[in-house]
Design a protein around this motif. Structure first.
Motif, mmCIF file in Angstrom:
data_model
loop_
_atom_site.group_PDB
_atom_site.id
_atom_site.type_symbol
_atom_site.label_atom_id
_atom_site.label_comp_id
_atom_site.label_asym_id
_atom_site.label_seq_id
_atom_site.Cartn_x
_atom_site.Cartn_y
_atom_site.Cartn_z
ATOM 1 N N ASP A 1 0.858 -1.181 0.000
ATOM 2 C CA ASP A 1 0.000 0.000 0.000
ATOM 3 C C ASP A 1 0.894 1.230 0.000
ATOM 4 N N ALA A 2 0.418 2.306 -0.613
ATOM 5 C CA ALA A 2 1.206 3.540 -0.671
ATOM 6 C C ALA A 2 1.264 4.244 0.682
ATOM 7 N N SER A 3 0.324 3.944 1.559
ATOM 8 C CA SER A 3 0.263 4.596 2.866
ATOM 9 C C SER A 3 1.084 3.821 3.893
ATOM 10 N N ALA A 4 2.130 4.451 4.407
ATOM 11 C CA ALA A 4 2.944 3.815 5.446
ATOM 12 C C ALA A 4 2.122 3.580 6.708
ATOM 13 N N ASP A 5 1.148 4.455 6.960
ATOM 14 C CA ASP A 5 0.309 4.293 8.153
ATOM 15 C C ASP A 5 -0.591 3.068 8.039
ATOM 16 N N MET A 6 -1.141 2.832 6.864
ATOM 17 C CA MET A 6 -1.979 1.644 6.677
ATOM 18 C C MET A 6 -1.139 0.376 6.792
ATOM 19 N N ILE A 7 0.069 0.399 6.227
ATOM 20 C CA ILE A 7 0.949 -0.764 6.320
ATOM 21 C C ILE A 7 1.371 -0.997 7.773
ATOM 22 N N ARG A 8 1.552 0.063 8.526
ATOM 23 C CA ARG A 8 1.885 -0.081 9.950
ATOM 24 C C ARG A 8 0.799 -0.886 10.676
ATOM 25 N N ILE A 9 -0.452 -0.559 10.392
ATOM 26 C CA ILE A 9 -1.558 -1.291 11.014
ATOM 27 C C ILE A 9 -1.601 -2.722 10.500
ATOM 28 N N ALA A 10 -1.398 -2.910 9.190
ATOM 29 C CA ALA A 10 -1.419 -4.252 8.603
ATOM 30 C C ALA A 10 -0.361 -5.147 9.234
ATOM 31 N N LYS A 11 0.845 -4.615 9.395
ATOM 32 C CA LYS A 11 1.921 -5.402 10.004
ATOM 33 C C LYS A 11 1.576 -5.770 11.446
ATOM 34 N N LYS A 12 0.986 -4.838 12.166
ATOM 35 C CA LYS A 12 0.599 -5.098 13.554
ATOM 36 C C LYS A 12 -0.424 -6.229 13.617
#
Length: 258
Positions: free
Chosen positions: A74-85
């Motif tokens: 995803d282009a959003s680092a914030d969305m990826i942060r949640i996904a990884k969590k």
């Protein structure tokens, strides 16, 4: 204390409450639908790439089928942060990466590339859509398939009736408001999210973030015309979440290309 108001890029502040905002979306059924499409058109698929994966819910649901090796971006680092969590919480083996789908930079190729939930509608002209297809071609195996959906003008006209003026308080930490409108002449669907950060002790508003999301809404005829300018062939255009042909009254259309 004086509260602050900040305008943020799409899917930055929204990331922390995204799953609550989309709580009514049946992601597991959506994942099952994608699995049906893959079995129909690429039954031997093993390596899968998701573009615009958001907080990773569909990728995680697909992983539960124990059929695929999944990379999700995803282009959003914030969305990826949640996904990884979320991935850590379930011991997921999905590879989550921050990446713009107009600049795909991966060292491997895939049997299936997919992007759903009208992510394509964030592209506002044919040149951008053609670039997306060219980028996908770089990482798609010769017999691989590209699956994506988009929403139609009919969907936008219906959606504003329940999306506009939506609001909710989440865990006494956030309150959000959504304004949704559709410019039928230019076919631009706009969602404005106003996210308030609350004081956990007294509920007062400490700060407010705004995100404005603009989506270009396409017809099936327009999309087919654009696809003809790429080296992809349309295998099928499906209506909604059915394995039935799309038609002029379809709200969401899922394209399967090869």
């Amino acid at each position: 204390m004086k509260q602050t108001q900040v305008t943020k890029p799409p899917y930055s502040s929204l990331a922390d409450i995204y799953d609550e905002v989309m709580h009514n979306v049946d992601y597991e059924s959506w994942a099952d639908y994608l699995d049906e499409i893959i079995l129909q058109h690429q039954p031997e698929a093993a390596e899968i790439l998701e573009l615009a994966c958001g907080t990773g819910t569909i990728a995680l649901s697909l992983e539960e089928l124990d059929c695929y090796n999944i990379t999700a971006t995803d282009a959003s680092a914030d969305m990826i942060r949640i996904a990884k969590k979320k991935g850590v919480q379930v011991n997921s083996e999905i590879h989550f990466h921050t990446m713009d789908f107009l600049n795909i930079n991966l060292a491997k190729t895939f049997d299936v590339v997919f992007m759903v939930f009208d992510s394509l509608n964030y592209l506002h002209n044919g040149d951008e859509i053609i670039k997306l297809h060219n980028e996908v071609r770089k990482v798609l195996k010769p017999d691989g398939i590209f699956v994506y959906d988009f929403t139609t003008p009919r969907n936008s006209r219906k959606a504003i009736s329940y999306l506009n003026n939506e609001s909710k308080t989440i865990d006494r930490k956030f309150r959000y408001f959504r304004e949704s409108s559709f410019d039928g002449k230019n076919r631009i669907h706009t969602n404005l999210f106003r996210i308030q950060y609350l004081n956990h002790k007294n509920g007062s508003v400490e700060s407010t973030h705004e995100e404005i999301h603009h989506q270009k809404i396409y017809t099936i005829d327009e999309m087919e015309t654009i696809i003809k300018q790429t080296d992809f062939t349309i295998l099928q255009a499906y209506d909604g979440f059915e394995l039935k042909p799309a038609h002029e009254k379809s709200l969401r259309i899922t394209m399967v290309l090869q």
